[in-house]
Scaffold this active site. Structure first.
Site, PDB file in Angstrom:
ATOM      1  N   GLY A  38      -2.362   3.773  -8.597  1.00 43.45           N
ATOM      2  CA  GLY A  38      -3.488   4.148  -7.744  1.00 43.45           C
ATOM      3  C   GLY A  38      -3.234   3.891  -6.275  1.00 43.45           C
ATOM      4  O   GLY A  38      -3.658   4.670  -5.420  1.00 43.45           O
ATOM      5  N   ASP A  39      -2.534   2.824  -5.966  1.00 38.76           N
ATOM      6  CA  ASP A  39      -2.177   2.522  -4.574  1.00 38.76           C
ATOM      7  C   ASP A  39      -1.331   3.644  -3.989  1.00 38.76           C
ATOM      8  O   ASP A  39      -1.569   4.107  -2.875  1.00 38.76           O
ATOM      9  CB  ASP A  39      -1.435   1.188  -4.505  1.00 38.76           C
ATOM     10  CG  ASP A  39      -0.968   0.861  -3.104  1.00 38.76           C
ATOM     11  OD1 ASP A  39      -1.814   0.742  -2.204  1.00 38.76           O
ATOM     12  OD2 ASP A  39       0.257   0.732  -2.910  1.00 38.76           O
TER      13      ASP A  39
END
Length: 130
Positions: free
Chosen positions: A25-26
């Protein structure tokens, strides 16, 4: 087989460690922010980096979370909470514990939506920052 937009089903995604979902997700969120900045501005790369870092920071992600939290489904909240409550291998130097935990939860949710191919939902939630 692996490809750039390889997806997994929701059951498989739920079995992925939430910190690992946050790792994905980062990267997804960082790419989203950078692409948005590059396509909407003609700033130098130094300015783009500074603006990107502000949005991608735990503080910036926590602000986005506050905007989208009322829009999350029960399943999305469950993924977020798994990420928020997960034991993390590192600590933030520039954010409060709450901001850091919330940002990890948001990143886990972004990773989950990305890996399960829910791109429209991801776009809707990330677009809420405007």
């Amino acid at each position: 087989m692996f490809g750039i937009f390889t997806t997994v089903n929701e059951t498989e995604a739920r079995n992925i460690n939430p910190v690992t979902l946050a790792f994905v997700g980062d990267a997804v969120f960082t790419l989203y922010v950078r692409e948005k900045l590059v396509l909407n501005h003609t700033y130098s790369t130094g300015t783009l980096q500074k603006l990107s870092a502000e949005e991608v920071s735990a503080h910036g992600q926590n602000a986005l979370l506050e905007k989208i939290l009322p829009e999350l489904t029960e399943d999305e909240i469950a993924v977020f909470k798994r990420g928020r409550n997960a034991k993390k291998p590192t600590r933030s130097k520039n954010a409060t514990v709450t901001e850091y935990n919330n940002s990890t939860g948001l990143e886990a949710l972004i990773g989950y939506l990305y890996l399960t191919g829910q791109y429209d939902r991801l776009e809707k939630l990330l677009g809420a920052e405007k």
